[in-house]
Design a protein around this motif. Structure first.
Motif, PDB file in Angstrom:
ATOM      1  N   ILE A 275       0.833  -1.206   0.000  1.00 16.39           N
ATOM      2  CA  ILE A 275       0.000   0.000   0.000  1.00 16.39           C
ATOM      3  C   ILE A 275       0.867   1.256   0.000  1.00 16.39           C
ATOM      4  O   ILE A 275       1.842   1.343   0.753  1.00 16.39           O
ATOM      5  N   GLN A 276       0.491   2.232  -0.827  1.00 14.05           N
ATOM      6  CA  GLN A 276       1.140   3.545  -0.805  1.00 14.05           C
ATOM      7  C   GLN A 276       0.071   4.615  -0.630  1.00 14.05           C
ATOM      8  O   GLN A 276      -0.845   4.727  -1.434  1.00 14.05           O
ATOM      9  N   GLY A 277       0.183   5.400   0.429  1.00 14.36           N
ATOM     10  CA  GLY A 277      -0.771   6.473   0.681  1.00 14.36           C
ATOM     11  C   GLY A 277      -1.957   6.017   1.513  1.00 14.36           C
ATOM     12  O   GLY A 277      -2.260   4.821   1.601  1.00 14.36           O
ATOM     13  N   PRO A 278      -2.679   6.974   2.131  1.00 17.84           N
ATOM     14  CA  PRO A 278      -3.727   6.638   3.096  1.00 17.84           C
ATOM     15  C   PRO A 278      -5.108   6.393   2.516  1.00 17.84           C
ATOM     16  O   PRO A 278      -6.005   5.950   3.243  1.00 17.84           O
ATOM     17  N   ASN A 279      -5.310   6.651   1.224  1.00 14.35           N
ATOM     18  CA  ASN A 279      -6.675   6.609   0.681  1.00 14.35           C
ATOM     19  C   ASN A 279      -7.040   5.201   0.224  1.00 14.35           C
ATOM     20  O   ASN A 279      -6.937   4.857  -0.951  1.00 14.35           O
ATOM     21  N   VAL A 280      -7.480   4.388   1.191  1.00 12.23           N
ATOM     22  CA  VAL A 280      -7.725   2.962   1.014  1.00 12.23           C
ATOM     23  C   VAL A 280      -9.188   2.668   1.330  1.00 12.23           C
ATOM     24  O   VAL A 280      -9.767   3.286   2.224  1.00 12.23           O
ATOM     25  N   VAL A 281      -9.802   1.707   0.618  1.00 11.17           N
ATOM     26  CA  VAL A 281     -11.168   1.272   0.942  1.00 11.17           C
ATOM     27  C   VAL A 281     -11.253  -0.248   0.859  1.00 11.17           C
ATOM     28  O   VAL A 281     -10.474  -0.894   0.141  1.00 11.17           O
ATOM     29  N   LEU A 282     -12.212  -0.794   1.584  1.00 15.56           N
ATOM     30  CA  LEU A 282     -12.500  -2.228   1.545  1.00 15.56           C
ATOM     31  C   LEU A 282     -13.897  -2.421   0.973  1.00 15.56           C
ATOM     32  O   LEU A 282     -14.858  -1.787   1.437  1.00 15.56           O
ATOM     33  N   TYR A 283     -14.007  -3.300  -0.038  1.00 18.67           N
ATOM     34  CA  TYR A 283     -15.302  -3.534  -0.672  1.00 18.67           C
ATOM     35  C   TYR A 283     -15.384  -4.983  -1.130  1.00 18.67           C
ATOM     36  O   TYR A 283     -14.498  -5.477  -1.834  1.00 18.67           O
ATOM     37  N   ALA A 284     -16.458  -5.678  -0.698  1.00 21.91           N
ATOM     38  CA  ALA A 284     -16.711  -7.068  -1.094  1.00 21.91           C
ATOM     39  C   ALA A 284     -15.521  -7.969  -0.778  1.00 21.91           C
ATOM     40  O   ALA A 284     -15.128  -8.804  -1.594  1.00 21.91           O
ATOM     41  N   GLY A 285     -14.930  -7.778   0.406  1.00 15.53           N
ATOM     42  CA  GLY A 285     -13.839  -8.637   0.843  1.00 15.53           C
ATOM     43  C   GLY A 285     -12.520  -8.377   0.156  1.00 15.53           C
ATOM     44  O   GLY A 285     -11.603  -9.213   0.232  1.00 15.53           O
ATOM     45  N   ALA A 286     -12.374  -7.221  -0.517  1.00 16.11           N
ATOM     46  CA  ALA A 286     -11.132  -6.883  -1.211  1.00 16.11           C
ATOM     47  C   ALA A 286     -10.723  -5.457  -0.862  1.00 16.11           C
ATOM     48  O   ALA A 286     -11.570  -4.567  -0.752  1.00 16.11           O
TER      49      ALA A 286
END
Length: 462
Positions: A275-286
Motif C-alpha cells: 500500500i502507498q498512501g492513506p486513501n484505502v477502501v475495503l469492498y466485497a472482501g477486497a
C-alpha cells in the motif's frame, strides 16, 4: 367635613352613570414620550439587509479560490518549464511541451485579470459597506434613546447569558452547522443536506501513533462479517503499509481488540503491490489502494491473498505529484483517492493532460478490476483536501481552519452537473483530514483526522 366630601363623589358618580347610559365615554391620552420613529427603524433594517446581500460568502470564496488557484498553478508552471529545458529534443516533444506551457500561461493570465477585477470590486464593496454600517450604527444608537424601559439592553444581556449557557452545555460537544444549499442527485435516501457529529471519536489501540491511515466498514461484506471493521496504518515513513487490521465490531476497534487480527499483503514493506498512501477502501472482501510506486489501483483479496492491478490512464500523476493540499500544506502520496458508495468502488486522481484537475472513474469489480465511465471536472486537485462519494455524487472538501472543513464542491454523475456552492461544514478535532470515505451501510462518513478516527452521520432529505 365628611358630608362635604361624600356629596361631590356621589354627584360625580350620578353624572357618570347618566352619561354612560346615553353615550360612550371617550378619553384623550396625551403621552409625555416622543413618538417612536418607525420610518427610521425601517430604513436602518433595509440598510443592514443591503449590507448582508452585498457581502456574501460566495464573493469571498471566489477571491480565495482565485488566490489558491494561482498559488498552485505558478509552481506547476515552473516545474513544466524546467522539464522542457531539461528534456527538450528540439522536435515533437518540445513543440508539445511548449504548447502546454503556452496554454498554462494564457490560463494564468486570465486568472490574474479576473483576480484584479475581483479585488477591485471587493475594495469598492468594502468601502461602501463600511460607510453604510457606520451610518446604521449611528442610527441605531439614536433609536436606543427611545428605549426608556431598557428592553433592548435586557434582551442583549439575555442573549449573552444564553450564549454562555450554550457554550457550557456544548463543552466537548460539536455543534451542527447548517448548509447554505442542499444538493441534488438521484439517491434512494434523498439528497444530502448535512453532516452531523462526530458520532465516534477514538484513537484506537495506538493513541497518538500512525497519523496517516484509513478505517471503516465493508459496504458489501461476506456473510457473518457484517459488523466487522478494518483499519490500515501507514507504518513506514507515513507512506507505506503491508497489512490490513480487522476488528469484529466497532466497539472492538474503539477499545483496541483486534480479532481476527492482521491480514498481510506481503511480509516486507515497501515492496511490489504493498500500500502507498492513506486513501484505502475495503469492498466485497477486497482492499483497493494505490499500488506501491505505480500509477495503478491494486485489489487485494483478503480470502485468497491474491493481488490484481488496474492501470490508470497514461499521464496519471503519482508518487506525490498530484496530492490533496491547502494553502499551508500538502498531504503526501494522496495522488489516488479510492472511494465507495451504494454502487461500488470509485477512484479520484488527476492527469497531466487534465492540467491537474480532478478526474473521477468508476471501478468495476473483477480480477483484475476494470475502469468503466470517467468524468472530468473543473476543480483543481491541489485546491482540495479530500473527496468522497455518496449516491453517485462526488463531493470535495477544503480547509477552512484547524477546527472546520467545508464540503464546497459536488459533481452529480447522473446529470454531469457541477456545483461550487455546497456549503456543508464538518467539525474536526485536529487540523488535517488524511482520509475520508462514505459508508452506504449505515450512511456514516469515516475520517482519519491526524491520528484520530472519527465518524459522522450523513443526513439525507427526500
Amino acid at each position: 367635613m365628611k358630608l362635604l366630601v361624600v356629596l361631590p363623589l356621589w354627584a360625580l358618580f350620578a353624572v357618570t352613570q347618566q352619561k354612560a347610559l346615553s353615550d360612550d365615554c371617550q378619553c384623550e391620552l396625551i403621552s409625555s414620550e416622543k413618538q417612536f420613529p418607525y420610518d427610521k427603524l425601517k430604513a436602518a433594517q433595509d440598510a443592514a439587509l443591503g449590507c448582508i446581500n452585498t457581502i456574501t460568502p460566495q464573493k469571498s470564496a471566489a477571491l480565495d479560490s482565485l488566490l489558491l488557484g494561482l498559488s498552485r498553478r505558478l509552481p506547476q508552471l515552473e516545474q513544466d518549464v524546467a522539464m522542457l529545458e531539461k528534456e527538450d529534443d528540439g522536435e515533437l516533444f518540445g513543440v508539445l511541451s511548449l504548447h502546454i506551457i503556452e496554454n498554462e500561461l494564457v490560463e494564468i493570465q486570465q486568472m490574474i485579470d479576473k483576480l484584479n477585477r475581483t479585488n477591485a470590486e471587493s475594495d469598492r464593496l468594502s468601502e461602501n459597506v463600511a460607510q453604510q454600517l457606520e451610518n446604521v450604527k449611528e442610527e441605531m444608537e439614536e433609536l436606543e434613546k427611545f428605549d426608556t424601559m431598557q428592553v433592548v439592553k435586557r434582551q442583549q444581556a439575555n442573549q449573552r447569558l444564553k450564549r454562555d449557557l450554550d457554550q457550557c452545555r456544548n463543552n466537548g460537544v460539536f455543534p451542527t452547522i447548517q448548509p447554505t444549499q442542499p444538493i441534488g442527485g438521484a439517491c434512494p435516501h434523498g439528497r444530502l443536506v448535512n453532516i452531523t457529529g462526530p458520532r465516534v471519536h477514538t484513537a484506537g489501540e495506538y493513541p497518538g501513533s500512525y497519523k496517516y491511515g484509513a478505517w471503516g466498514r465493508d459496504p458489501k461484506p461476506e456473510p457473518g462479517k457484517e459488523s466487522w471493521h478494518w483499519r490500515v496504518m501507514l507504518t513506514s515513513s507515513n507512506r507505506y503499509a503491508h497489512y490490513v487490521r480487522l476488528y469484529s465490531s466497532l466497539s472492538s476497534l474503539i477499545v483496541g481488540i483486534s480479532v481476527p487480527g492482521n491480514v498481510q499483503i506481503h511480509p516486507s514493506n515497501p515492496t511490489t503491490n504493498t500500500i502507498q498512501g492513506p486513501n484505502v477502501v475495503l469492498y466485497a472482501g477486497a482492499l483497493y489502494y494505490n499500488c506501491y510506486n505505480k500509477d495503478a489501483v491494486c485489489r487485494f483479496n483478503l480470502t485468497s491473498k491474491g493481488v490484481t492491478t488496474l492501470d490508470l490512464p497514461k499521464g496519471t500523476r503519482y508518487n506525490s505529484k498530484g496530492d490533496f493540499c491547502h494553502l499551508e500544506e500538502c498531504y503526501p502520496f494522496t495522488d489516488l483517492d479510492l472511494a465507495t458508495d451504494e454502487s461500488g468502488v470509485w477512484v479520484v486522481y488527476t492527469t497531466t493532460q487534465d492540467h491537474g484537475n480532478l478526474v473521477l472513474s468508476k471501478v468495476e469489480e473483477g480480477e483484475p478490476p476494470k475502469l468503466s465511465r470517467t468524468w472530468r471536472t473543473s476543480v483543481y486537485k491541489r485546491s482540495v483536501t479530500n473527496t468522497f462519494m455518496a449516491c453517485g455524487v462526488l463531493y470535495a472538501t477544503r480547509f477552512v481552519n484547524k477546527n472546520t472543513e467545508e464540503i464546497f464542491y459536488s459533481l452529480d454523475t447522473t446529470t454531469g452537473k457541477e456545483s461550487f456552492k455546497v456549503g456543508i461544514f464538518i467539525n474536526k478535532v485536529s487540523s488535517d483530514i488524511l482520509f475520508l470515505n462514505y459508508s452506504p451501510v449505515d450512511q456514516m462518513l469515516h475520517m482519519q483526522n491526524d491520528a484520530q478516527m472519527l465518524s459522522y452521520k450523513v443526513l439525507f432529505q427526500m
